[in-house]
Design a protein around this motif. Structure first.
Motif, PDB file in Angstrom:
ATOM      1  N   ARG A 111     -23.556 -35.095   9.687  1.00  0.00           N
ATOM      2  CA  ARG A 111     -22.442 -34.394   9.560  1.00  0.00           C
ATOM      3  C   ARG A 111     -21.905 -33.396  10.412  1.00  0.00           C
ATOM      4  NH1 ARG A 111     -21.043 -31.994   3.647  1.00  0.00           N
ATOM      5  NH2 ARG A 111     -19.228 -30.534   4.137  1.00  0.00           N
ATOM      6  N   GLY A 162     -23.571 -38.973   6.418  1.00  0.00           N
ATOM      7  CA  GLY A 162     -23.338 -37.449   6.911  1.00  0.00           C
ATOM      8  C   GLY A 162     -21.826 -37.354   7.512  1.00  0.00           C
ATOM      9  N   ALA A 163     -21.512 -38.464   8.155  1.00  0.00           N
ATOM     10  CA  ALA A 163     -20.176 -38.384   8.726  1.00  0.00           C
ATOM     11  C   ALA A 163     -19.223 -38.810   7.605  1.00  0.00           C
ATOM     12  CB  ALA A 163     -20.190 -39.596   9.800  1.00  0.00           C
ATOM     13  N   GLU A 199     -18.494 -33.183  12.653  1.00  0.00           N
ATOM     14  CA  GLU A 199     -17.581 -32.022  12.638  1.00  0.00           C
ATOM     15  C   GLU A 199     -17.313 -31.545  14.100  1.00  0.00           C
ATOM     16  OE1 GLU A 199     -20.247 -29.389  10.214  1.00  0.00           O
ATOM     17  OE2 GLU A 199     -19.339 -29.884   8.442  1.00  0.00           O
ATOM     18  N   GLN A 216     -19.187 -37.550   4.708  1.00  0.00           N
ATOM     19  CA  GLN A 216     -19.181 -36.270   4.023  1.00  0.00           C
ATOM     20  C   GLN A 216     -18.128 -35.487   4.638  1.00  0.00           C
ATOM     21  OE1 GLN A 216     -23.182 -34.561   3.329  1.00  0.00           O
ATOM     22  NE2 GLN A 216     -23.763 -36.569   2.424  1.00  0.00           N
ATOM     23  N   ALA A 217     -18.443 -35.327   6.107  1.00  0.00           N
ATOM     24  CA  ALA A 217     -17.470 -34.379   6.936  1.00  0.00           C
ATOM     25  C   ALA A 217     -16.209 -34.996   6.876  1.00  0.00           C
ATOM     26  CB  ALA A 217     -18.090 -34.623   8.425  1.00  0.00           C
ATOM     27  N   GLU A 265     -29.275 -37.132   7.750  1.00  0.00           N
ATOM     28  CA  GLU A 265     -27.794 -36.968   7.028  1.00  0.00           C
ATOM     29  C   GLU A 265     -27.098 -35.665   7.298  1.00  0.00           C
ATOM     30  OE1 GLU A 265     -25.860 -37.443   2.731  1.00  0.00           O
ATOM     31  OE2 GLU A 265     -27.757 -38.044   2.925  1.00  0.00           O
TER      32      GLU A 265
END
Length: 360
Positions: free
Chosen positions: A249, A275-276, A253, A278-279, A245
């Motif tokens: 992210r 994770g993507a 970014e 979240q970013a 994860e």
């Protein structure tokens, strides 16, 4: 006064006798056959008549006889044990639902057998060498190998030791061993095609590690599909993650910094897709209005993402089951080196499918 010595009464002697573990000789006497015949039945030899086999099995059931596994292995040259070797970091193994699903599939396939499963996790060279010695010294009948990286020769070393082996995924070297895999290339192409058909034109990808066949194949599928659609897909549209994860992210970014107007991303695993997400939220992007996201795996986490994750489903539990089935065929064929009786190694590829949810 003199002490009186009395023999144990009959009931006590009978109880003591019952507590003793029944022997091979006791089974033979009850079944009315020789000790050798009982041994052949216990070791699944075909050189026993149906009548004798039935009599021995009935005696075994009546006496509660349990074969001595160590003695049996001397006859059959089997340990009744297989090893599941995971070449991965501990934090990855326990955080990624893929490994739990794989283990469920392996265990399910073994429930109808008498085989024991040994889990071996390796990271550095010392652990790798210990695992190879353990396997090569005859402690297991076969090996399931998961998550091999780069040009590691563990698979070929196990096969050269004469131990049957089945891999999850293919080797990146020219060596060939038995393997079971998902259609990673086709699944990645299906993910990108879905994004194209929904109007996305600036599609980036978070690729998996390029020292693993799964990472290589999913990147290949992305590249082939964006090229087929005539979309930009040069190296700066690709950010590599590590199937975690946090890695997803960080990769997202980097992609946003390089392409602020990107409108879609295909992540090579669900964890990296999470994770993507979240970013993207941290950068103020709306999902899927501004950026659509597709993952790969369809883990148990995917339906509960925010928003629920569109992803490529691979049959992970079935993958584990198929690995066991192929390994058992090789063991029963008496074949090491990944193939049997001169046959080419098998490469089983399982289908994938697109699961559409709110993220794309």
């Amino acid at each position: 006064m003199t002490a009186e010595h009395t023999a144990p009464d009959a009931p006590a002697a009978a109880v003591q006798q019952q507590r003793r573990a029944p022997t091979l000789e006791a089974v033979a006497e009850l079944a009315g056959v020789s000790r050798a015949t009982v041994s052949r039945v216990v070791n699944d030899s075909e050189r026993v008549s149906p009548e004798a086999r039935d009599a021995v099995n009935a005696a075994i059931a009546e006496l509660g006889y349990v074969p001595n596994r160590a003695a049996r292995s001397l006859v059959t040259r089997r340990t009744d044990t297989i090893a599941l070797i995971m070449h991965e970091r501990s934090d990855t193994v326990f955080a990624d639902p893929f490994f739990a699903s794989m283990l469920r599939g392996v265990n399910h396939a073994l429930t109808s057998t008498d085989l024991q499963l040994v889990l071996i996790q390796i990271q550095g060279d010392p652990q790798r060498d210990r695992a190879l010695r353990y396997v090569g010294n005859g402690h297991v009948d076969g090996v399931l190998l998961i998550s091999l990286h780069g040009d590691d020769e563990l698979a070929t070393s196990v096969s050269k030791a004469g131990v049957p082996l089945v891999m999850a995924g293919r080797l990146l070297t020219d060596d060939r061993v038995d393997s079971v895999d998902a259609d990673n290339v086709g699944g990645a192409r299906r993910a990108v095609r879905h994004l194209v058909t929904t109007g996305r034109r600036e599609i980036a990808t978070i690729a998996g590690p390029q020292d693993m066949s799964v990472g290589v194949d999913r990147l290949r599928g992305y590249t082939e599909e964006v090229q087929a659609a005539g979309l930009p897909g040069s190296a700066d549209w690709i950010a590599t993650g590590d199937f975690t994860e946090a890695g997803g992210r960080a990769a997202m970014e980097r992609l946003l910094a390089a392409h602020p107007t990107l409108d879609a991303v295909f992540a090579a695993s669900d964890l990296m897709a999470l994770g993507a997400l979240q970013a993207l939220r941290a950068a103020g992007r709306r999902i899927p209005t501004d950026v659509a996201v597709v993952g790969f795996d369809d883990t148990a986490l995917a339906p509960y993402a925010d928003p629920p994750l569109t992803t490529i489903r691979q049959p992970v539990e079935r993958l584990g089951e198929e690995m066991v089935h192929l390994l058992l065929r090789r063991i029963n064929d008496g074949a090491g080196a990944g193939s049997g009786a001169g046959a080419d190694p098998s490469a089983v590829v399982l289908p994938t499918e697109l699961v559409i949810r709110s993220s794309a």
